[in-house]
Design a protein around this motif. Structure first.
Motif, PDB file in Angstrom:
ATOM      1  N   PHE A 100       9.252   1.136   2.328  1.00 16.98           N
ATOM      2  CA  PHE A 100       8.333   1.067   3.468  1.00 16.98           C
ATOM      3  C   PHE A 100       7.262   0.033   3.154  1.00 16.98           C
ATOM      4  CE2 PHE A 100      10.510   4.953   3.193  1.00 16.98           C
ATOM      5  CZ  PHE A 100      10.946   5.163   4.490  1.00 16.98           C
ATOM      6  N   ILE A 101       6.958  -0.793   4.142  1.00 17.13           N
ATOM      7  CA  ILE A 101       5.980  -1.860   3.927  1.00 17.13           C
ATOM      8  C   ILE A 101       4.867  -1.673   4.950  1.00 17.13           C
ATOM      9  CG2 ILE A 101       5.634  -4.358   3.762  1.00 17.13           C
ATOM     10  CD1 ILE A 101       8.766  -4.577   3.574  1.00 17.13           C
ATOM     11  N   SER A 102       3.631  -1.625   4.472  1.00 17.55           N
ATOM     12  CA  SER A 102       2.515  -1.395   5.391  1.00 17.55           C
ATOM     13  C   SER A 102       1.208  -1.878   4.779  1.00 17.55           C
ATOM     14  CB  SER A 102       2.416   0.099   5.708  1.00 17.55           C
ATOM     15  OG  SER A 102       1.306   0.363   6.534  1.00 17.55           O
ATOM     16  N   GLN A 103       0.458  -2.627   5.529  1.00 12.17           N
ATOM     17  CA  GLN A 103      -0.877  -3.010   5.070  1.00 12.17           C
ATOM     18  C   GLN A 103      -1.752  -1.764   4.968  1.00 12.17           C
ATOM     19  OE1 GLN A 103      -4.740  -3.629   4.695  1.00 12.17           O
ATOM     20  NE2 GLN A 103      -4.227  -3.144   6.816  1.00 12.17           N
ATOM     21  N   SER A 104      -1.854  -1.030   6.079  1.00 15.63           N
ATOM     22  CA  SER A 104      -2.796   0.094   6.153  1.00 15.63           C
ATOM     23  C   SER A 104      -2.321   1.324   5.394  1.00 15.63           C
ATOM     24  CB  SER A 104      -3.021   0.471   7.613  1.00 15.63           C
ATOM     25  OG  SER A 104      -1.786   0.906   8.188  1.00 15.63           O
ATOM     26  N   GLY A 105      -0.997   1.501   5.339  1.00 13.15           N
ATOM     27  CA  GLY A 105      -0.453   2.722   4.752  1.00 13.15           C
ATOM     28  C   GLY A 105      -0.605   3.929   5.665  1.00 13.15           C
ATOM     29  N   GLU A 106      -1.008   3.688   6.916  1.00 12.34           N
ATOM     30  CA  GLU A 106      -1.257   4.787   7.858  1.00 12.34           C
ATOM     31  C   GLU A 106      -0.462   4.667   9.156  1.00 12.34           C
ATOM     32  OE1 GLU A 106      -2.901   7.263   6.818  1.00 12.34           O
ATOM     33  OE2 GLU A 106      -4.094   6.428   5.185  1.00 12.34           O
ATOM     34  N   THR A 107       0.253   3.591   9.365  1.00  7.30           N
ATOM     35  CA  THR A 107       0.973   3.379  10.625  1.00  7.30           C
ATOM     36  C   THR A 107       1.877   4.583  10.919  1.00  7.30           C
ATOM     37  OG1 THR A 107       0.868   1.022  10.263  1.00  7.30           O
ATOM     38  CG2 THR A 107       2.535   1.785  11.827  1.00  7.30           C
ATOM     39  N   ALA A 108       1.640   5.213  12.073  1.00  2.82           N
ATOM     40  CA  ALA A 108       2.273   6.510  12.351  1.00  2.82           C
ATOM     41  C   ALA A 108       3.800   6.425  12.335  1.00  2.82           C
ATOM     42  CB  ALA A 108       1.780   7.042  13.692  1.00  2.82           C
ATOM     43  N   VAL A 153      -7.885  -8.140  12.726  1.00  3.34           N
ATOM     44  CA  VAL A 153      -6.799  -7.293  13.229  1.00  3.34           C
ATOM     45  C   VAL A 153      -5.437  -7.956  12.982  1.00  3.34           C
ATOM     46  CG1 VAL A 153      -5.746  -6.452  15.373  1.00  3.34           C
ATOM     47  CG2 VAL A 153      -8.116  -5.889  14.846  1.00  3.34           C
ATOM     48  N   ALA A 154      -5.381  -9.264  13.139  1.00  2.51           N
ATOM     49  CA  ALA A 154      -4.126  -9.965  12.872  1.00  2.51           C
ATOM     50  C   ALA A 154      -3.921 -10.049  11.359  1.00  2.51           C
ATOM     51  CB  ALA A 154      -4.165 -11.357  13.479  1.00  2.51           C
ATOM     52  N   SER A 155      -2.780  -9.577  10.924  1.00  2.00           N
ATOM     53  CA  SER A 155      -2.505  -9.515   9.488  1.00  2.00           C
ATOM     54  C   SER A 155      -2.172 -10.906   8.946  1.00  2.00           C
ATOM     55  CB  SER A 155      -1.348  -8.557   9.252  1.00  2.00           C
ATOM     56  OG  SER A 155      -1.168  -8.351   7.879  1.00  2.00           O
ATOM     57  N   ALA A 238       5.116 -16.497  16.260  1.00  2.00           N
ATOM     58  CA  ALA A 238       5.000 -16.124  17.671  1.00  2.00           C
ATOM     59  C   ALA A 238       4.106 -14.900  17.835  1.00  2.00           C
ATOM     60  CB  ALA A 238       6.392 -15.854  18.247  1.00  2.00           C
ATOM     61  N   LEU A 239       4.249 -13.941  16.923  1.00  2.00           N
ATOM     62  CA  LEU A 239       3.416 -12.728  17.005  1.00  2.00           C
ATOM     63  C   LEU A 239       1.935 -13.085  16.828  1.00  2.00           C
ATOM     64  CD1 LEU A 239       3.171  -9.620  17.177  1.00  2.00           C
ATOM     65  CD2 LEU A 239       3.511  -9.538  14.705  1.00  2.00           C
ATOM     66  N   LYS A 240       1.638 -13.913  15.827  1.00  2.00           N
ATOM     67  CA  LYS A 240       0.241 -14.301  15.588  1.00  2.00           C
ATOM     68  C   LYS A 240      -0.346 -14.981  16.825  1.00  2.00           C
ATOM     69  CE  LYS A 240      -0.596 -12.384  12.808  1.00  2.00           C
ATOM     70  NZ  LYS A 240       0.136 -11.715  11.726  1.00  2.00           N
ATOM     71  N   SER A 360      -5.190  -0.304  12.753  1.00  2.00           N
ATOM     72  CA  SER A 360      -4.262   0.674  12.195  1.00  2.00           C
ATOM     73  C   SER A 360      -3.744   1.524  13.341  1.00  2.00           C
ATOM     74  CB  SER A 360      -5.028   1.495  11.157  1.00  2.00           C
ATOM     75  OG  SER A 360      -4.213   2.492  10.642  1.00  2.00           O
ATOM     76  N   VAL A 361      -2.407   1.550  13.507  1.00  2.00           N
ATOM     77  CA  VAL A 361      -1.816   2.200  14.674  1.00  2.00           C
ATOM     78  C   VAL A 361      -1.350   3.599  14.284  1.00  2.00           C
ATOM     79  CG1 VAL A 361      -0.078   2.020  16.492  1.00  2.00           C
ATOM     80  CG2 VAL A 361      -1.141  -0.048  15.574  1.00  2.00           C
ATOM     81  N   THR A 362      -2.193   4.591  14.567  1.00  2.00           N
ATOM     82  CA  THR A 362      -1.917   5.927  14.073  1.00  2.00           C
ATOM     83  C   THR A 362      -1.341   6.866  15.130  1.00  2.00           C
ATOM     84  OG1 THR A 362      -4.246   6.424  14.439  1.00  2.00           O
ATOM     85  CG2 THR A 362      -3.614   5.807  12.210  1.00  2.00           C
TER      86      THR A 362
HETATM   87  C1  F6R Z   1       0.167  -8.242  13.270  1.00  2.00           C
HETATM   88  C2  F6R Z   1      -0.303  -6.908  12.955  1.00  2.00           C
HETATM   89  C3  F6R Z   1       0.566  -5.729  13.265  1.00  2.00           C
HETATM   90  C4  F6R Z   1       0.782  -4.926  11.978  1.00  2.00           C
HETATM   91  C5  F6R Z   1       1.553  -3.632  12.278  1.00  2.00           C
HETATM   92  C6  F6R Z   1       1.865  -2.867  11.019  1.00  2.00           C
HETATM   93  O1  F6R Z   1      -0.775  -9.204  12.990  1.00  2.00           O
HETATM   94  O2  F6R Z   1      -1.349  -6.762  12.422  1.00  2.00           O
HETATM   95  O3  F6R Z   1       1.796  -6.138  13.814  1.00  2.00           O
HETATM   96  O4  F6R Z   1       1.480  -5.739  11.068  1.00  2.00           O
HETATM   97  O5  F6R Z   1       0.802  -2.842  13.146  1.00  2.00           O
HETATM   98  O6  F6R Z   1       0.706  -2.444  10.367  1.00  2.00           O
HETATM   99  P1  F6R Z   1       0.744  -1.933   8.888  1.00  2.00           P
HETATM  100  O7  F6R Z   1       1.209  -3.070   8.027  1.00  2.00           O
HETATM  101  O8  F6R Z   1      -0.659  -1.518   8.577  1.00  2.00           O
HETATM  102  O9  F6R Z   1       1.711  -0.792   8.809  1.00  2.00           O
END
Ligand code: F6R
Length: 364
Positions: A100-108, A153-155, A238-240, A360-362
């Motif tokens: 699993f790959i996640s910046q926040s570690g919280e994405t639902a 917000v943009a990763s 494209a996403l950015k 963070s999309v919870t």
């Molecule tokens: C794009 C962006 C989102 C996150 C996605 C996953 O710039 O920020 O697409 O990459 O919501 O978030 P994480 O990595 O926190 O699970």
């Protein structure tokens, strides 16, 4: 704190050489150029299939890594966005490894997929930027990125740090599975260690990219093309762009253009082609010619070798340093991030807090 930067996103883009170096230094041993991972109670040599699950930009990092796991470790990889994964009743072998790959570690969605895999008897590896996050706590193998807090917000920097960890993990897997010799491992490590300097060289083109952002800002639609491991970069570009400039943008595998999207091409549509020189270059260039023949406005991102061969007729070019293919996805992330950033500046949008988005999309 933003320091001398106008936005967190800009600061985070420019931090990449430093944070990628930081991340690499916790996975690579310089003394003997080998990969060193945290202790883990699974024998990686027995893993026969890898399942990768993530969302958004983290998912695109996983798409790049799929090429590496398959190429270096000859490990079959199944990858999906987390919001689809659980609903397709995935086939998971007992004792398999799920990543699993996640910046926040919280994405639902990603967290729910992780728990689903746990229930199905998978070992859980997690590449995460927030060390205190839920996913970090629930991992068997925790592989932190050391990007530091990502505020925009943009990763951006989380993505290149994820790639750094995934590159090291793919090489380690390859060694464990007997697919990579010590010498080859040392070579991969040497190339990974070249990434910070190459990222710096890519950042040197900030001014050129700012200047050409004016060509892209008026567009209603923008296409991004890439092939092989650069295809996920097209999706990421494209996403950015859509996230922060609100311009409609799509990424396509270069070879898919002629199966539909080429119908969209006219003089109003900029097409950003991501194509480092190398074995796939000529194929991508011929797709680019097809676009140009229909009036498409091509921006070519390549190295000096590639630009020398194919820049004629492009409305703009962005020159990247010549790098080993392994680190190209890290390096080519920079111009697509900067392009989105500068187009957003021209458009006057809120770069760090784009509308409708949360860091963070919870919720699922
Ligand atoms: C794009 C962006 C989102 C996150 C996605 C996953 O710039 O920020 O697409 O990459 O919501 O978030 P994480 O990595 O926190 O699970």
């Amino acid at each position: 704190e933003k320091g001398n930067y106008r936005h967190f996103m800009q600061k985070e883009i420019f931090e990449q050489p430093t944070v990628v170096a930081q991340t690499l230094s916790s996975y690579l041993r310089r003394s003997d150029n080998s990969v060193a991972l945290p202790q883990f109670d699974v024998d990686l040599s027995t893993i026969r299939r890898l399942t990768i699950v993530a969302c958004g930009t983290s998912y695109y990092a996983g798409m790049v890594a799929k090429y590496w796991f398959e190429h270096f470790a000859r490990l079959p990889v199944d990858i999906d966005v987390a919001s689809e994964f659980r609903y397709r009743d995935p086939v998971l072998e007992e004792g398999g490894l799920a990543l699993f790959i996640s910046q926040s570690g919280e994405t639902a969605d990603t967290l729910a997929a992780l728990r689903h895999c746990r229930k199905e008897g998978q070992k859980i590896a997690v590449v995460v930027n927030v060390p205190t996050s839920t996913m970090a706590r629930e991992a068997d193998l925790l592989l932190p990125t050391h990007a530091g807090p990502e505020i925009g917000v943009a990763s951006t920097k989380a993505f290149t740090c994820q790639l750094a960890v995934l590159g090291a993990l793919a090489a380690h897997m390859a060694v464990e599975k007997g697919r990579m010799s010590r010498e080859e491992e040392q070579e991969v490590v040497r190339h990974l260690l070249e990434a910070p300097a190459a990222l710096n060289a890519a950042l040197d083109h900030d001014d050129d990219i700012a200047a050409m952002a004016h060509l892209i800002a008026p567009a209603r639609d923008v296409l991004y093309l890439g092939r092989g491991q650069d295809y996920p970069l097209a999706l990421e570009g494209a996403l950015k762009l859509k996230e922060i400039s609100y311009i409609h943008a799509e990424g396509y595998a270069s070879g898919e253009m002629k199966h539909g999207p080429i119908a969209l091409i006219d003089e109003q549509v900029p097409v950003i082609v991501i194509a480092p020189s190398g074995p796939l270059f000529d194929k991508t260039v011929s797709n680019m010619e097809e676009v140009r023949a229909r009036g498409g406005q091509v921006v070519l991102i390549s190295d000096s070798k590639g630009l020398e061969q194919a820049s004629e007729g492009c409305i703009a070019t962005i020159e990247m340093p010549e790098v080993h293919p392994l680190i190209a996805p890290l390096v080519y992330a920079v111009p697509v991030q900067l392009l989105a950033y500068h187009v957003a500046l021209v458009k006057g949008t809120d770069v760090d807090q784009p509308r409708n988005l949360a860091k963070s999309v919870t919720v699922e």
